[in-house]
Write a protein that holds these residues in place. Structure first.
Motif, mmCIF file in Angstrom:
data_model
loop_
_atom_site.group_PDB
_atom_site.id
_atom_site.type_symbol
_atom_site.label_atom_id
_atom_site.label_comp_id
_atom_site.label_asym_id
_atom_site.label_seq_id
_atom_site.Cartn_x
_atom_site.Cartn_y
_atom_site.Cartn_z
ATOM 1 N N ASP A 9 78.750 -0.442 72.353
ATOM 2 C CA ASP A 9 78.846 0.778 72.566
ATOM 3 C C ASP A 9 77.654 1.476 71.628
ATOM 4 O O ASP A 9 77.034 2.586 72.422
ATOM 5 N N GLU A 10 77.529 0.978 70.706
ATOM 6 C CA GLU A 10 76.321 1.807 69.896
ATOM 7 C C GLU A 10 75.034 1.524 70.585
ATOM 8 O O GLU A 10 74.189 2.700 70.706
ATOM 9 N N ILE A 11 74.623 0.519 71.054
ATOM 10 C CA ILE A 11 73.340 0.128 71.912
ATOM 11 C C ILE A 11 73.202 0.966 73.135
ATOM 12 O O ILE A 11 72.449 1.604 73.574
ATOM 13 N N ALA A 12 74.535 1.205 73.964
ATOM 14 C CA ALA A 12 74.498 1.952 75.043
ATOM 15 C C ALA A 12 74.450 3.575 74.652
ATOM 16 O O ALA A 12 73.407 4.372 75.352
ATOM 17 N N GLN A 13 74.901 3.810 73.683
ATOM 18 C CA GLN A 13 74.854 5.369 73.298
ATOM 19 C C GLN A 13 73.467 5.655 72.593
ATOM 20 O O GLN A 13 72.857 6.920 72.812
ATOM 21 N N ARG A 14 72.685 4.850 71.967
ATOM 22 C CA ARG A 14 71.414 4.921 71.619
ATOM 23 C C ARG A 14 70.367 5.199 72.771
ATOM 24 O O ARG A 14 69.562 6.048 72.590
ATOM 25 N N ASP A 15 70.841 4.731 74.148
ATOM 26 C CA ASP A 15 69.895 5.223 75.093
ATOM 27 C C ASP A 15 70.443 5.949 76.002
ATOM 28 O O ASP A 15 70.155 6.126 77.218
ATOM 29 N N GLY A 16 71.560 6.590 75.595
ATOM 30 C CA GLY A 16 72.287 7.440 76.569
ATOM 31 C C GLY A 16 72.890 7.206 77.922
ATOM 32 O O GLY A 16 73.061 7.792 78.813
ATOM 33 N N MET A 17 73.514 6.092 77.523
ATOM 34 C CA MET A 17 74.279 5.300 78.753
ATOM 35 C C MET A 17 75.826 5.276 78.095
ATOM 36 O O MET A 17 76.026 5.153 76.975
ATOM 37 N N SER A 18 76.479 5.036 79.183
ATOM 38 C CA SER A 18 78.041 4.699 78.987
ATOM 39 C C SER A 18 77.854 3.094 78.830
ATOM 40 O O SER A 18 76.914 2.500 79.229
ATOM 41 N N LEU A 19 78.966 2.605 78.196
ATOM 42 C CA LEU A 19 79.412 1.289 78.181
ATOM 43 C C LEU A 19 79.043 0.545 79.386
ATOM 44 O O LEU A 19 78.586 -0.620 79.630
ATOM 45 N N PRO A 20 79.743 0.938 80.554
ATOM 46 C CA PRO A 20 79.701 0.175 81.877
ATOM 47 C C PRO A 20 78.229 0.332 82.455
ATOM 48 O O PRO A 20 77.844 -0.699 82.892
#
Length: 125
Positions: A40-51
């Protein structure tokens, strides 16, 4: 030594099943909560949702290596590498720096030099 790990929040190692669409098909991925937090942290860094992150990782993995044998294991390794690369200073701890903005080739080269192999594990097949 073990107390540091044994007395951690037990919710961290409890597994959770998440449904996601990969290549147009619905599937489920089961990981421990700690891994979901890191992803989730990785996704948020790039402005993405987890899915969205999971779909992108799966798509690029299939493109680079063909079939995906064990996607959950791949995700666990992604989390471990992300944290290790942060410790090495290759991935900034500042969460406002997107992963996509980093020079992946330079990071992989530094990682290979540190391991003394001249190439990363990702290039060994």
């Amino acid at each position: 030594m073990c107390k540091l790990f044994i007395e951690a929040d037990p919710r961290l190692w409890q597994t959770r099943l998440k449904s996601v669409r990969l290549n147009g098909f619905s599937t489920s991925v089961r990981l421990e909560n700690l891994y979901w937090q890191v992803l989730d942290e990785i996704a948020q860094r790039d402005g993405m949702s987890l899915p969205q992150l999971l779909a992108k990782l799966h798509e690029e993995l299939v493109f680079a290596h063909g079939e995906v044998e064990n996607f959950a294991s791949f995700l666990r390794v992604c989390c471990g590498r992300y944290l290790a690369l942060q410790l090495e200073g290759d991935v900034p701890r500042d969460l406002s720096t997107p992963i996509r903005s980093l020079d992946a080739d330079a990071i992989l080269a530094r990682e290979a030099r540190r391991s003394g192999r001249g190439r990363s594990l990702s290039s060994v097949a």
